[in-house]
Design a protein around this motif. Sequence first.
Motif, PDB file in Angstrom:
ATOM      1  N   UNK A 204     -32.421 -52.574  18.300  1.00 37.56           N
ATOM      2  CA  UNK A 204     -31.657 -51.451  18.029  1.00 37.56           C
ATOM      3  C   UNK A 204     -33.625 -50.806  16.900  1.00 37.56           C
ATOM      4  N   UNK A 205     -32.772 -49.718  16.850  1.00 36.35           N
ATOM      5  CA  UNK A 205     -33.920 -48.533  15.862  1.00 36.35           C
ATOM      6  C   UNK A 205     -32.849 -48.863  14.913  1.00 36.35           C
ATOM      7  N   UNK A 206     -34.069 -49.517  13.666  1.00 45.74           N
ATOM      8  CA  UNK A 206     -34.068 -49.603  12.435  1.00 45.74           C
ATOM      9  C   UNK A 206     -33.048 -48.821  11.017  1.00 45.74           C
ATOM     10  N   UNK A 207     -34.043 -47.446  12.045  1.00 48.30           N
ATOM     11  CA  UNK A 207     -33.741 -46.022  11.204  1.00 48.30           C
ATOM     12  C   UNK A 207     -32.360 -45.609  11.459  1.00 48.30           C
ATOM     13  N   UNK A 208     -31.706 -45.706  12.493  1.00 49.60           N
ATOM     14  CA  UNK A 208     -30.771 -45.408  12.869  1.00 49.60           C
ATOM     15  C   UNK A 208     -29.106 -46.013  12.672  1.00 49.60           C
ATOM     16  N   UNK A 209     -29.881 -47.323  12.611  1.00 52.38           N
ATOM     17  CA  UNK A 209     -28.448 -48.241  12.212  1.00 52.38           C
ATOM     18  C   UNK A 209     -28.207 -47.926  10.634  1.00 52.38           C
ATOM     19  N   UNK A 210     -29.800 -48.206   9.658  1.00 52.74           N
ATOM     20  CA  UNK A 210     -29.710 -47.442   8.563  1.00 52.74           C
ATOM     21  C   UNK A 210     -28.686 -46.443   8.472  1.00 52.74           C
ATOM     22  N   UNK A 211     -28.848 -45.455   8.861  1.00 54.95           N
ATOM     23  CA  UNK A 211     -27.914 -44.514   9.075  1.00 54.95           C
ATOM     24  C   UNK A 211     -26.643 -44.626   9.065  1.00 54.95           C
ATOM     25  N   UNK A 222     -28.880 -41.869   1.902  1.00 54.54           N
ATOM     26  CA  UNK A 222     -29.935 -42.353   2.989  1.00 54.54           C
ATOM     27  C   UNK A 222     -30.792 -42.076   2.071  1.00 54.54           C
ATOM     28  N   UNK A 223     -31.972 -42.885   2.473  1.00 50.99           N
ATOM     29  CA  UNK A 223     -33.494 -43.748   1.515  1.00 50.99           C
ATOM     30  C   UNK A 223     -34.295 -43.845   2.529  1.00 50.99           C
ATOM     31  N   UNK A 224     -35.207 -43.083   3.416  1.00 50.47           N
ATOM     32  CA  UNK A 224     -36.234 -43.727   4.390  1.00 50.47           C
ATOM     33  C   UNK A 224     -37.697 -43.622   3.838  1.00 50.47           C
ATOM     34  N   UNK A 225     -37.562 -45.085   3.597  1.00 49.52           N
ATOM     35  CA  UNK A 225     -39.465 -45.173   3.377  1.00 49.52           C
ATOM     36  C   UNK A 225     -40.140 -45.803   3.847  1.00 49.52           C
ATOM     37  N   UNK A 226     -41.687 -45.123   4.304  1.00 52.62           N
ATOM     38  CA  UNK A 226     -42.599 -45.613   5.225  1.00 52.62           C
ATOM     39  C   UNK A 226     -43.939 -45.429   4.410  1.00 52.62           C
ATOM     40  N   UNK A 227     -45.088 -45.202   4.901  1.00 54.01           N
ATOM     41  CA  UNK A 227     -46.412 -44.549   4.009  1.00 54.01           C
ATOM     42  C   UNK A 227     -46.894 -43.986   4.347  1.00 54.01           C
ATOM     43  N   UNK A 228     -46.166 -43.230   4.912  1.00 50.02           N
ATOM     44  CA  UNK A 228     -46.557 -40.815   5.091  1.00 50.02           C
ATOM     45  C   UNK A 228     -45.342 -40.288   3.744  1.00 50.02           C
ATOM     46  N   UNK A 229     -46.100 -39.737   2.833  1.00 48.25           N
ATOM     47  CA  UNK A 229     -45.405 -39.062   1.285  1.00 48.25           C
ATOM     48  C   UNK A 229     -44.744 -38.238   2.204  1.00 48.25           C
ATOM     49  N   UNK A 267     -31.790 -40.007  12.288  1.00 46.72           N
ATOM     50  CA  UNK A 267     -31.242 -40.860  11.211  1.00 46.72           C
ATOM     51  C   UNK A 267     -31.015 -39.639   9.873  1.00 46.72           C
ATOM     52  N   UNK A 268     -31.736 -39.285   9.659  1.00 44.76           N
ATOM     53  CA  UNK A 268     -31.907 -37.765   7.545  1.00 44.76           C
ATOM     54  C   UNK A 268     -30.773 -37.160   8.466  1.00 44.76           C
ATOM     55  N   UNK A 269     -31.004 -36.612   9.807  1.00 45.76           N
ATOM     56  CA  UNK A 269     -29.961 -35.631  10.077  1.00 45.76           C
ATOM     57  C   UNK A 269     -28.632 -36.599  10.168  1.00 45.76           C
ATOM     58  N   UNK A 270     -28.566 -37.009  11.217  1.00 46.19           N
ATOM     59  CA  UNK A 270     -27.337 -37.343  11.446  1.00 46.19           C
ATOM     60  C   UNK A 270     -26.462 -38.147   9.992  1.00 46.19           C
ATOM     61  N   UNK A 271     -27.007 -38.705   9.383  1.00 50.55           N
ATOM     62  CA  UNK A 271     -25.854 -38.713   7.796  1.00 50.55           C
ATOM     63  C   UNK A 271     -25.967 -37.932   7.459  1.00 50.55           C
TER      64      UNK A 271
END
Length: 313
Positions: A204-211, A222-229, A267-271
């Motif tokens: 399962x996609x981690x971001x959609x599940x996190x949302x 909801x805070x989605x952290x990655x390697x892009x600013x 994920x962000x938009x759905x939340x």
Amino acid sequence: MLIVVALGGNALLRRGEPMTAENQRVNIKRAASVLAELIGEGHSVVVTHGNGPQVGLLALQAAAGPGDGAFPLDVLGAESAGMIGYVIEQELANLLKQRLFATLLTQVTVDPRDPAFVHPTKPIGPVYDEGTARKLAAERGWQIAPDGDKWRRVVPSPRPLEILEASVISFLVEHGVIVICTGGGGVPVVARDDGSLCGVEAVIDKDLASSLLAQQLKADMLLLLTDVDAVYVDYGTATARALRRVGPKQISGRDFPSGSMGPKISAASEFVAATGRPAAIGKLDDACRIVRGECGTWFEVSALPPPSQPARR
């Protein structure tokens, strides 16, 4: 403020790094220091994380053993979630000695008729050059797809429907426990006709599940952290622009890679659409500044037309 913090793959293994226990420990220690700072600012956090490289490696190791000893992806997902959660919990506890922690294996229901089972898209395991990837696909019956300038194995990634342990997670949070859960998007399960559960071959996609988890917990953010600013329009080109504040409708219809930024934006938009509360995407090291609204890309119901900034050089 209760924040569901989703750690991207960079928190565990940076692109191009060998997949060793030492490298993962170093990266998780760095992520733990960021989380500790966020907690130190007075926030309550629930931590989720990816597992793509790890579950793929476990699948390779299983395939190298006896043919009757291979485990399905749901079991390997649970194994990787326990392994990663253990290290995250330990490194956080080393920094926050007076706090309570729990790593929880999380079952997530999916629809057995989800079209994702017919069209795999979720990359797992190591990256390969195209020739090696095609050779392995032919030998092992894999499906493969490009991932940047490399290739990876892809597996089904059905949409998460319900986090079954959400009430347990909520209980722990209410009692001051910092919970690490929904590792790798959670363990995908389906309900049989008699109501019993069984795992399925998917990730399962981690971001959609996190949302979904953030919605079920009624999280404040909801805070989605990655390697892009930030989220960029025309990323990787001379005209790249960082979006700072957007509404879900303002960003819908834009083309973002399904293997990287696309699921985070969904994920962000759905939340935001489901709760009216904000979500944000940005760089791991900037977590506290993102929460304060100083950087990253914020998703809000009432966002103004998205301002943009030139790409960093």
